[in-house]
Design a protein around this motif. Sequence first.
Motif, PDB file in Angstrom:
ATOM      1  N   ALA A   1      24.707  -8.386  48.666  1.00  0.00           N
ATOM      2  CA  ALA A   1      24.105  -7.990  47.390  1.00  0.00           C
ATOM      3  C   ALA A   1      25.062  -7.202  46.514  1.00  0.00           C
ATOM      4  O   ALA A   1      24.801  -7.005  45.324  1.00  0.00           O
ATOM      5  CB  ALA A   1      22.851  -7.160  47.650  1.00  0.00           C
TER       6      ALA A   1
ATOM      7  N   THR B   1      16.185  -5.617  53.609  1.00  0.00           N
ATOM      8  CA  THR B   1      16.364  -6.198  52.272  1.00  0.00           C
ATOM      9  C   THR B   1      15.481  -5.474  51.250  1.00  0.00           C
ATOM     10  O   THR B   1      15.871  -5.307  50.086  1.00  0.00           O
ATOM     11  CB  THR B   1      16.038  -7.706  52.243  1.00  0.00           C
ATOM     12  OG1 THR B   1      14.682  -7.923  52.652  1.00  0.00           O
ATOM     13  CG2 THR B   1      16.974  -8.492  53.139  1.00  0.00           C
TER      14      THR B   1
ATOM     15  N   GLU C   1      16.537  -3.447  47.728  1.00  0.00           N
ATOM     16  CA  GLU C   1      15.944  -3.625  46.401  1.00  0.00           C
ATOM     17  C   GLU C   1      15.640  -2.286  45.744  1.00  0.00           C
ATOM     18  O   GLU C   1      15.973  -2.064  44.567  1.00  0.00           O
ATOM     19  CB  GLU C   1      14.666  -4.454  46.516  1.00  0.00           C
ATOM     20  CG  GLU C   1      14.921  -5.891  46.924  1.00  0.00           C
ATOM     21  CD  GLU C   1      13.634  -6.641  47.247  1.00  0.00           C
ATOM     22  OE1 GLU C   1      13.544  -7.819  46.875  1.00  0.00           O
ATOM     23  OE2 GLU C   1      12.731  -6.050  47.858  1.00  0.00           O
TER      24      GLU C   1
ATOM     25  N   VAL D   1       8.817 -10.640  42.525  1.00  0.00           N
ATOM     26  CA  VAL D   1      10.276 -10.484  42.516  1.00  0.00           C
ATOM     27  C   VAL D   1      10.748  -9.793  43.795  1.00  0.00           C
ATOM     28  O   VAL D   1      11.731 -10.200  44.415  1.00  0.00           O
ATOM     29  CB  VAL D   1      10.717  -9.684  41.270  1.00  0.00           C
ATOM     30  CG1 VAL D   1      12.195  -9.303  41.369  1.00  0.00           C
ATOM     31  CG2 VAL D   1      10.477 -10.503  40.009  1.00  0.00           C
TER      32      VAL D   1
ATOM     33  N   TYR E   1      13.219 -11.905  46.123  1.00  0.00           N
ATOM     34  CA  TYR E   1      14.607 -11.465  46.245  1.00  0.00           C
ATOM     35  C   TYR E   1      14.934 -11.114  47.693  1.00  0.00           C
ATOM     36  O   TYR E   1      16.059 -11.342  48.154  1.00  0.00           O
ATOM     37  CB  TYR E   1      14.850 -10.264  45.334  1.00  0.00           C
ATOM     38  CG  TYR E   1      16.312  -9.889  45.193  1.00  0.00           C
ATOM     39  CD1 TYR E   1      17.150 -10.593  44.322  1.00  0.00           C
ATOM     40  CD2 TYR E   1      16.859  -8.841  45.920  1.00  0.00           C
ATOM     41  CE1 TYR E   1      18.489 -10.254  44.187  1.00  0.00           C
ATOM     42  CE2 TYR E   1      18.197  -8.494  45.796  1.00  0.00           C
ATOM     43  CZ  TYR E   1      19.004  -9.198  44.927  1.00  0.00           C
ATOM     44  OH  TYR E   1      20.333  -8.864  44.800  1.00  0.00           O
TER      45      TYR E   1
ATOM     46  N   LEU F   1      15.825 -14.216  49.338  1.00  0.00           N
ATOM     47  CA  LEU F   1      17.145 -14.656  48.885  1.00  0.00           C
ATOM     48  C   LEU F   1      18.242 -13.943  49.676  1.00  0.00           C
ATOM     49  O   LEU F   1      19.196 -14.576  50.149  1.00  0.00           O
ATOM     50  CB  LEU F   1      17.299 -14.357  47.389  1.00  0.00           C
ATOM     51  CG  LEU F   1      18.671 -14.674  46.783  1.00  0.00           C
ATOM     52  CD1 LEU F   1      18.912 -16.175  46.750  1.00  0.00           C
ATOM     53  CD2 LEU F   1      18.786 -14.075  45.380  1.00  0.00           C
TER      54      LEU F   1
ATOM     55  N   PHE G   1      14.089 -17.523  42.577  1.00  0.00           N
ATOM     56  CA  PHE G   1      15.470 -17.128  42.839  1.00  0.00           C
ATOM     57  C   PHE G   1      16.329 -18.294  43.307  1.00  0.00           C
ATOM     58  O   PHE G   1      17.533 -18.332  43.021  1.00  0.00           O
ATOM     59  CB  PHE G   1      15.502 -15.977  43.850  1.00  0.00           C
ATOM     60  CG  PHE G   1      15.142 -14.649  43.239  1.00  0.00           C
ATOM     61  CD1 PHE G   1      16.001 -14.038  42.333  1.00  0.00           C
ATOM     62  CD2 PHE G   1      13.947 -14.024  43.540  1.00  0.00           C
ATOM     63  CE1 PHE G   1      15.680 -12.818  41.755  1.00  0.00           C
ATOM     64  CE2 PHE G   1      13.614 -12.809  42.968  1.00  0.00           C
ATOM     65  CZ  PHE G   1      14.475 -12.205  42.068  1.00  0.00           C
TER      66      PHE G   1
ATOM     67  N   ALA H   1      21.177 -13.394  39.736  1.00  0.00           N
ATOM     68  CA  ALA H   1      19.853 -13.082  40.268  1.00  0.00           C
ATOM     69  C   ALA H   1      19.634 -11.577  40.339  1.00  0.00           C
ATOM     70  O   ALA H   1      18.513 -11.082  40.145  1.00  0.00           O
ATOM     71  CB  ALA H   1      19.690 -13.698  41.659  1.00  0.00           C
ATOM     72  N   SER H   2      20.698 -10.806  40.583  1.00  0.00           N
ATOM     73  CA  SER H   2      20.590  -9.355  40.716  1.00  0.00           C
ATOM     74  C   SER H   2      20.337  -8.654  39.387  1.00  0.00           C
ATOM     75  O   SER H   2      20.045  -7.453  39.370  1.00  0.00           O
ATOM     76  CB  SER H   2      21.867  -8.793  41.354  1.00  0.00           C
ATOM     77  OG  SER H   2      22.081  -9.356  42.635  1.00  0.00           O
TER      78      SER H   2
ATOM     79  N   TRP I   1      17.336  -6.236  38.610  1.00  0.00           N
ATOM     80  CA  TRP I   1      17.255  -4.824  38.983  1.00  0.00           C
ATOM     81  C   TRP I   1      17.916  -3.900  37.963  1.00  0.00           C
ATOM     82  O   TRP I   1      18.021  -2.698  38.193  1.00  0.00           O
ATOM     83  CB  TRP I   1      17.905  -4.614  40.352  1.00  0.00           C
ATOM     84  CG  TRP I   1      17.321  -5.483  41.417  1.00  0.00           C
ATOM     85  CD1 TRP I   1      17.984  -6.332  42.251  1.00  0.00           C
ATOM     86  CD2 TRP I   1      15.934  -5.609  41.768  1.00  0.00           C
ATOM     87  NE1 TRP I   1      17.116  -6.974  43.085  1.00  0.00           N
ATOM     88  CE2 TRP I   1      15.843  -6.546  42.813  1.00  0.00           C
ATOM     89  CE3 TRP I   1      14.761  -5.022  41.290  1.00  0.00           C
ATOM     90  CZ2 TRP I   1      14.631  -6.915  43.395  1.00  0.00           C
ATOM     91  CZ3 TRP I   1      13.553  -5.387  41.866  1.00  0.00           C
ATOM     92  CH2 TRP I   1      13.495  -6.318  42.897  1.00  0.00           C
TER      93      TRP I   1
END
Length: 320
Positions: free
Chosen positions: A62, A177, A181, A222, A226, A229, A280, A292-293, A296
């Motif tokens: 990430a 994960t 986030e 989300v 995520y 993902l 995603f 995709a990040s 955030w």
Amino acid sequence: MNLYRSARAVAGASGDDVIDWESAADAAKAVTDPGSLELEAGEREAYARDVREARDAVRTVANVEFDVPDTVEIQNRHHWIDANIATFERVMETLEQQVPPGTFPGVARTINTGTMTVLLAFLGRNVLGQYDPLLLAETPEDDHALYFVRPNILSAADKLNVDPDRFRRWIAFHEVTHAAEFGAAPWLSDHLESRMEAGIATLTEGSFDRAAFRDLDAAMTVVEGYAELLMDHAFDDEYADLRRKLDARRQGRGPLQQLFRRLLGLGLKERQYERGKNFFETVVESADLETASVVWEGPAQLPTQDELDDPTLWLQRVDR
């Protein structure tokens, strides 16, 4: 299990709140086998190692700096009930603050306490692991927590006929994960809290803030998507068989368990997982993981309900 002690705890519900939380916890634990916490040699370190390695792998994938809670709790089912009743109480406090004292007569409190008992007992027997951002916590040091419900993990691994060490590691990666986030988005807790409080507040007024609940649903979609993902990129083993077996187990439950899942909104969570995962996957196929990040970077970058169904709209809006 002690049904008599559980029923007595519910019947003795008292106080001025919507729910007698102490009675609900006592009643739920009375009908729930706590399970064993007699750890095998090296098992505690195995949990810690799984979490550390998951943290390192997710950090790399990430490209975000985050940490896991200082203490990772290996719980039995009673421990999980005790930890989560505080969360339920914080959420319900928003509702109780809107209701004048004495609004709920004893019979209503007893019914509410009984309902919460059933909810806690069902979840306590089924939750495997949990990253808890401790939403609505009052003290700053209560920032997050990570739980593993050992009896449930071992029971599920046995029923699914999978290696318990591999299954535990998969659960650890999934929960870490979620820690990533909330680490990548320090604003996320406040956003979820504000949407939750807005929705609950309007319910007490006899109305329904559709926008608040839609925003909350989009954010949680989300979060779930995520996480999957990152799992796809960070987990160091195949896990399609684990997901397939776990989904089949859920679908194969009896009518009463299926009813509980609907009442508890667990079907909604699975829908969020599928919808978020599809969103995603499309974003990464069209762009990359870094794009995709972008979700955030702030609340404004979260996809809307329409964008979740059509990720190209979101990509156009964020100009990627």
